[in-house]
Design a protein around this motif. Sequence first.
Motif, PDB file in Angstrom:
ATOM      1  N   VAL A  85      -9.349   2.597   0.774  1.00  0.00           N
ATOM      2  CA  VAL A  85      -7.965   2.655   1.157  1.00  0.00           C
ATOM      3  C   VAL A  85      -6.990   1.952   0.260  1.00  0.00           C
ATOM      4  O   VAL A  85      -6.028   2.597   0.002  1.00  0.00           O
ATOM      5  CB  VAL A  85      -8.136   2.214   2.543  1.00  0.00           C
ATOM      6  N   GLN A  86      -7.376   0.684  -0.072  1.00  0.00           N
ATOM      7  CA  GLN A  86      -6.205   0.240  -0.969  1.00  0.00           C
ATOM      8  C   GLN A  86      -6.358   0.611  -2.398  1.00  0.00           C
ATOM      9  O   GLN A  86      -5.181   0.887  -2.932  1.00  0.00           O
ATOM     10  CB  GLN A  86      -6.910  -1.411  -1.154  1.00  0.00           C
ATOM     11  N   CYS A  87      -7.446   1.272  -2.906  1.00  0.00           N
ATOM     12  CA  CYS A  87      -7.332   2.101  -4.101  1.00  0.00           C
ATOM     13  C   CYS A  87      -6.404   3.072  -4.158  1.00  0.00           C
ATOM     14  O   CYS A  87      -5.466   3.257  -4.901  1.00  0.00           O
ATOM     15  CB  CYS A  87      -8.778   2.495  -4.617  1.00  0.00           C
ATOM     16  N   LEU A  88      -6.608   3.829  -3.093  1.00  0.00           N
ATOM     17  CA  LEU A  88      -5.882   5.164  -2.933  1.00  0.00           C
ATOM     18  C   LEU A  88      -4.389   4.778  -2.734  1.00  0.00           C
ATOM     19  O   LEU A  88      -3.407   5.562  -3.292  1.00  0.00           O
ATOM     20  CB  LEU A  88      -6.238   6.131  -1.774  1.00  0.00           C
ATOM     21  N   LEU A 133      -5.522  10.307   2.477  1.00  0.00           N
ATOM     22  CA  LEU A 133      -5.220   9.220   3.352  1.00  0.00           C
ATOM     23  C   LEU A 133      -4.861   9.626   4.835  1.00  0.00           C
ATOM     24  O   LEU A 133      -5.405   9.297   5.752  1.00  0.00           O
ATOM     25  CB  LEU A 133      -3.971   8.366   2.810  1.00  0.00           C
ATOM     26  N   LYS A 134      -4.311  10.823   4.961  1.00  0.00           N
ATOM     27  CA  LYS A 134      -3.955  11.588   6.301  1.00  0.00           C
ATOM     28  C   LYS A 134      -5.542  11.952   6.778  1.00  0.00           C
ATOM     29  O   LYS A 134      -5.494  11.697   8.077  1.00  0.00           O
ATOM     30  CB  LYS A 134      -3.214  12.769   6.108  1.00  0.00           C
ATOM     31  N   ARG A 135      -6.130  12.435   6.133  1.00  0.00           N
ATOM     32  CA  ARG A 135      -7.494  12.910   6.592  1.00  0.00           C
ATOM     33  C   ARG A 135      -8.270  11.545   6.915  1.00  0.00           C
ATOM     34  O   ARG A 135      -8.841  11.443   8.048  1.00  0.00           O
ATOM     35  CB  ARG A 135      -8.385  13.530   5.471  1.00  0.00           C
ATOM     36  N   LEU A 136      -8.146  10.462   6.510  1.00  0.00           N
ATOM     37  CA  LEU A 136      -8.706   9.209   6.602  1.00  0.00           C
ATOM     38  C   LEU A 136      -8.106   8.709   8.116  1.00  0.00           C
ATOM     39  O   LEU A 136      -8.929   8.282   8.916  1.00  0.00           O
ATOM     40  CB  LEU A 136      -8.757   8.156   5.755  1.00  0.00           C
ATOM     41  N   ALA A 153      -4.800  -1.783   9.510  1.00  0.00           N
ATOM     42  CA  ALA A 153      -3.422  -1.992   9.591  1.00  0.00           C
ATOM     43  C   ALA A 153      -2.646  -0.672   9.092  1.00  0.00           C
ATOM     44  O   ALA A 153      -1.714  -0.448   9.604  1.00  0.00           O
ATOM     45  CB  ALA A 153      -2.860  -3.301   8.791  1.00  0.00           C
ATOM     46  N   ARG A 154      -3.096  -0.164   7.851  1.00  0.00           N
ATOM     47  CA  ARG A 154      -2.364   0.938   7.463  1.00  0.00           C
ATOM     48  C   ARG A 154      -2.855   2.584   8.141  1.00  0.00           C
ATOM     49  O   ARG A 154      -1.990   3.025   8.260  1.00  0.00           O
ATOM     50  CB  ARG A 154      -2.761   1.165   5.934  1.00  0.00           C
ATOM     51  N   LEU A 155      -3.847   2.633   8.639  1.00  0.00           N
ATOM     52  CA  LEU A 155      -4.351   4.068   8.883  1.00  0.00           C
ATOM     53  C   LEU A 155      -4.639   3.841  10.482  1.00  0.00           C
ATOM     54  O   LEU A 155      -5.000   5.102  11.014  1.00  0.00           O
ATOM     55  CB  LEU A 155      -5.710   4.416   8.066  1.00  0.00           C
ATOM     56  N   GLU A 172       3.011  -3.120   7.175  1.00  0.00           N
ATOM     57  CA  GLU A 172       2.673  -1.855   8.034  1.00  0.00           C
ATOM     58  C   GLU A 172       2.407  -1.916   9.302  1.00  0.00           C
ATOM     59  O   GLU A 172       2.811  -0.957  10.027  1.00  0.00           O
ATOM     60  CB  GLU A 172       1.490  -1.174   7.052  1.00  0.00           C
ATOM     61  N   LEU A 173       1.620  -2.869   9.498  1.00  0.00           N
ATOM     62  CA  LEU A 173       1.364  -3.258  11.074  1.00  0.00           C
ATOM     63  C   LEU A 173       2.561  -3.419  11.788  1.00  0.00           C
ATOM     64  O   LEU A 173       2.709  -2.734  12.938  1.00  0.00           O
ATOM     65  CB  LEU A 173       0.403  -4.333  11.288  1.00  0.00           C
ATOM     66  N   ALA A 174       3.583  -4.224  11.170  1.00  0.00           N
ATOM     67  CA  ALA A 174       4.970  -4.688  11.939  1.00  0.00           C
ATOM     68  C   ALA A 174       5.560  -3.322  12.218  1.00  0.00           C
ATOM     69  O   ALA A 174       6.102  -3.220  13.197  1.00  0.00           O
ATOM     70  CB  ALA A 174       5.532  -5.629  11.313  1.00  0.00           C
ATOM     71  N   LYS A 175       5.473  -2.481  11.154  1.00  0.00           N
ATOM     72  CA  LYS A 175       6.335  -1.162  11.167  1.00  0.00           C
ATOM     73  C   LYS A 175       5.684  -0.259  12.351  1.00  0.00           C
ATOM     74  O   LYS A 175       6.627   0.107  13.327  1.00  0.00           O
ATOM     75  CB  LYS A 175       6.246  -0.327   9.949  1.00  0.00           C
ATOM     76  N   LYS A 176       4.412  -0.395  12.507  1.00  0.00           N
ATOM     77  CA  LYS A 176       3.890   0.541  13.578  1.00  0.00           C
ATOM     78  C   LYS A 176       3.993  -0.206  14.937  1.00  0.00           C
ATOM     79  O   LYS A 176       4.221   0.759  15.961  1.00  0.00           O
ATOM     80  CB  LYS A 176       2.336   0.547  13.465  1.00  0.00           C
TER      81      LYS A 176
END
Length: 706
Positions: free
Chosen positions: A403-406, A424-427, A459-461, A503-507
Motif C-alpha cells: 500500500v505504501q509503495c503504491l 488501491l480502489k480494489r484493495l 488508515a488509508r484504505l 488520512e485517518l483524520a480526514k476520514k
Amino acid sequence: MSNGSDTGERKGHKRKLADALTPPAGCSEASTSGDPESILSQVCRLVEIIKSFTSRPPDNVDRLTLRRAAHGLAELSKTEGNVDQVVAGGAVEAVVPLLTHFPGPDQDPLVASGEEVEKEACFILGLLAIKQEHQHAIADQVALPGLVALLKRYVPFMGPPNPGASVVRRAADAITNLAHENVSIKSRVRTEGGIPPLVALLESYDPKVQRAAAGALRTLAFKNEDNKNQIVECGALPTLIHMLRAQDAGIHYEAVGVIGNLVHSSIHIKRTVLEEGALQPVIGLLSSSCTESQRESALLLGQFATTEPDYKAKIVQRGAVPPLIEMLGSSDVQLKEMAAFALGRLAQNSDNQAGVVQAGGLPPLLELMASRNGNLQHNAAFALYGLADNEDNIAAIVREGGVQCLQDCELLVQPSKDCVQKTLKRLEDKIQGKVLNQIMYSMNTADRIMQHRTTTALARLGREQDLKTIFIDRKGLDILISILTDPTRDPTTLREAAGALFELAKKANATAPIDCAPAPPTPQVYLGEQYVNNPTLSDVTFMVEGRKFHAHRIALLASSDTFRAMFDGHYKEKEASTIPIPNIRFTVFESMMRCIYTGSVEVTPDIAEELLKAADQYMLEGLKRLCEAAISTGLCTNNLASVHDLSENYNAPQLARRCVLYSLEHYEDMVASCQSGNFAALLHRMVPKLRESLVEQLLKKETASV
C-alpha cells in the motif's frame, strides 16, 4: 483497463554484417578511410571494373579479379560513413546484376555459379541497406528477384556438405536489412516468391543459414498480416517449434522471435502454434542461458496467455512462474519488462493470483514500481492490479508494504497512474470481513515494521464503518501515535505514519474547517452595526488607549459570562459609568465590540492574535472561533510552534487541532525547516490533542451511523 504496456511484435534486427568475408588471394583491399572525394573515386573505379565483367558472358569473366573488385566495395561499405558515397558512385547498379550473372543449379554451384562473387554482392547490398534511405533504391534495381533467385537456387543443396550456404545466408541477411521497417519491401519480397525458400532454409544443416532464414522471416512477419499467413501456409511452424529446442542459442532466439511476430494480432495463428506443441518449449526457454531467448519467450507467453482463459492456468501449471519471477531480478531491463508483462497477463486469472504471490512474485514486482522505465513500471503495476483481485493476497500485499509503495511511487505515465489508482480502489473494496480480521491480527505482532505497514494501510484504505474497531477497539490509533513519536524510527516510517494519521483524520472529519457558528447556550442580543460606539442610549463608556468607546449594557450582558459578572456581580464596574480597559488596543477592542453588536466581524491578520486573546479574556466563544479560523489560514512551517503556543495559552482547541493536522500534512516541510529535536518536542505536545480529537470524531461517527 490496459493490458500492460503496448508489448507485442518485435522487430527483426538489422544485420550489422561486421564479420569480413575472406578476401581473395592477392587482393589489395581498398582504403576504407579518407575524404569523401577519395572514397567516391575508389568506388567509381571498382564499379567500372565490375561493369566491365557483367557485360561479358559468364564463361569469359576473370572471376578472381571480379571478386577482388566486389570485395573492395564490400570493405568500403562496412564503414557506415562511406555508404552514401558507395551508393552515389553507382555501386547498386553495378552489383545487382552479379546476383543473376552466373549459371543456374544444373551445374556444380562451386564452379559454375560464381559463388564467391554472389556472396560478395549479397554482402554489399546488405551493408548498403542498413541505411533506410537506400532500401528502395536497391529494390528498384531489381535486387529482390535476384536475392530470391539465389535462395531458390541453393535450396536443393541444404544437406552436407551444404555448398552455397554462405551465399544463401548473405542473401537472407540482405533481405532482412532491405525489409527492416519497410512495409512495401516486405510485401514485395512475398510477391517475388521469397517466403517459401526462406521457410525451406529453416531445415538447412548449416545453423548459420537457419538463423539467417529465421531472422528474415521474423522481419517479414513484423506488422504484415499477408506475410504471416503465407509463412504459416508454407509449413514453417513445425520447424520453428523444433528450433525452439535447439542447443544453438542463436537458432532458438530467432525461432521464438518469428513465432512471436506470427501470433501477434492473430488469434488463429496463436491457436495453431499452441496446437503444434509450442507451449512447453517456450516455457523451457525461460531458463535458457541466452538472455535474448528468455526475453522473447516471456513476451510470447504473455501473448499465449490471452488466447483462451484456460491457457493462463496451463502456463502456470507447466512451471512458468518461478523462472519469470527470477527474471524480475535480472540486471537486464528488457528482460525484467517482459517477465513483468507475462506475469501481468497471467495474474488476470484467479487461479494464478495466489500462486504468483506464494512463489515470491510480490516483492520484486513492488520493487519495480521504483523503476525509471515507464514500460517496466507499467507492466509491474498491471501485474499488481491482477494480484490485488484475490482476497487471499490482500494481507500479503499489506504486510509487504504494498500500500505504501503504491501510494508513494513516482509514476511516469498516465496509464500507470490510472492502474495504480484502480489497484488501491480494489484493495479498499476488499479490506473488510475476513480480510480485515486477518490484517488486524497482524497488528498484534511485536514486529514493528509489520505493525507500521498494517496500521498505515488501514488508515488509508479502511472503510469508515470499520475505523472505530480498527483504531480505538484494536488500538490502531495508539500504534500510529507511538510510531510518530518514536525517535528511533527512520524518516520514511515517520513520514508514512504522519500521512496515515492525516488520512485517518480526514476520514473521521477531524480536518473539517473550524466551525464559526455562534455558540448557542447564551441568548444573544445583537443591537446592530449602527449602535457600535454610538452614544445614543449608551449607558456605559469604556476608556481604551485614552479614547472613549460608548456601549450598551444590555448587549454586553447577553454576550458573555465575563460581562455578566462585571455588571451583575459585586465588582466596582457594576456602578461605574466609565470603565478603563488596559492592555487592549483600540482597534482590537472595537472589533471585539463589533462582533458583540452584530454577531460577526472581519478578522484581519494584523489583529487576529490580539483579538483571540481578548475573546478568551471576555469569554466570547463565537469570536474566538472566528479568530481560530482566521489564524489557521495563515499557518506555515515558520509560525506553527508559536501558533500552537497561542492555542494553548488562550484555550483555543480548534486552532490547536489545526496546528497538529498541519504538521501531519506538511510533515516533510516541518522536518526540513525545524531542528529535529524541536519538532519532535512539538509533536509530543500536540499529539495528545490529536488523539483526543480523533477519538471524539470516531465515536461521534459510530453514534451517527447507529
